[in-house]
Design an enzyme around this catalytic site. Structure first.
Site: not given
Ligand code: DX5
Ligand code: ZN
Length: 233
Positions: A9, A40, A42, A44, A73, A75, A144, A182
């Site tokens: 990620s 990956h 993220d 947000m 991903h 969110m 998750m 994740d």
């Molecule tokens: C959290 C993200 C993850 C995050 C995971 O909301 O969706 O993808 O980057 O990070 P680690 O592996 O550090 O928990």
């Molecule tokens: Zn993620």
């Protein structure tokens, strides 16, 4: 593609140097071995989760900067409106949250029509059972193992019951999808996740917090392979 898959990620990477950070987990960076299978990303929106990261323009630039398939991903609120754009741009897998989607079946169809795999994510407190029929339209299930929003949180082992249930549904032919996890995946947790039946492991801080992210990818995959007989046998 050969499983298990490792998806670093970039949430834990340096956002000012994303092309270089992608290169640090590539096959070349893995010492000529197999590097990251997916990258990956993220997304947000500061509404669905209390954090803000990046959006489609950055994903479009990243697509030009790396050959690693992007695992987006989302969110975000209203994924029905926004997610297909990531598929049209060329993301390999586009994952939306079932808690945010108004019509997840139509959304999956739209993502696939735009050329991407369709992914559905469930937060730690969201049960799997009500969504089994919906998941027949999806290619990946993202379980998750932390509350979405931030990297570096502690792994929640209780979500592995959902992974085991999803694995059973796939192995008995009721679903055809990859089981992805994740949150908090690291050397200390990946084996339990692999034993429970995960196919694809997202890891942020465990990869980008390592001195050598390329080697961290290889090491995590080796642990996952060793932990489950369907890969090591
Ligand atoms: C959290 C993200 C993850 C995050 C995971 O909301 O969706 O993808 O980057 O990070 P680690 O592996 O550090 O928990
Ligand atoms: Zn993620």
């Amino acid at each position: 593609m050969v499983r298990p898959l490792i998806a670093p990620s970039i949430l834990s990477a340096d956002f000012a140097h994303l092309a270089d950070e992608a290169a640090r987990v590539s096959d070349a960076a893995a010492g000529g071995g197999r590097g990251a299978d997916w990258l990956h990303v993220d997304v947000m929106d500061a509404h669905f989760v209390p954090n803000l990261t990046l959006g489609l323009p950055v994903v479009e630039s990243l697509l030009k900067a790396t050959d690693i398939p992007l695992d987006c991903h989302l969110m975000i609120e209203d994924p029905d409106r926004w997610a297909p754009g990531y598929a049209e741009a060329g993301a390999h897998n586009v994952t939306v949250h079932v808690e945010a989607a108004a019509d997840p079946v139509m959304l999956a169809k739209n993502l696939r029509a735009a050329g991407a795999k369709a992914g559905l994510s469930i937060k730690p407190g969201t049960p799997l059972d009500p969504y089994v029929e919906v998941l027949k339209h999806y290619d990946t299930l993202l379980v998750m193992s932390v509350e979405p929003g931030f990297g570096g949180q502690a792994f929640m082992p209780e979500v592995l019951d959902k992974v085991r249930a999803a694995r059973r549904l796939v192995d008995t032919g009721h679903l055809t999808l990859l089981v992805e996890i994740d949150g908090g995946i690291a050397a200390s947790t990946i084996e339990a996740a692999a034993e429970a039946g995960v196919d694809c492991f997202v890891a942020g801080s465990a990869v980008y917090g390592a001195d050598d992210p390329g080697k961290a990818v290889v090491a995590l995959r080796e642990q996952a392979v060793a932990a489950h007989p369907r890969w090591s046998g």
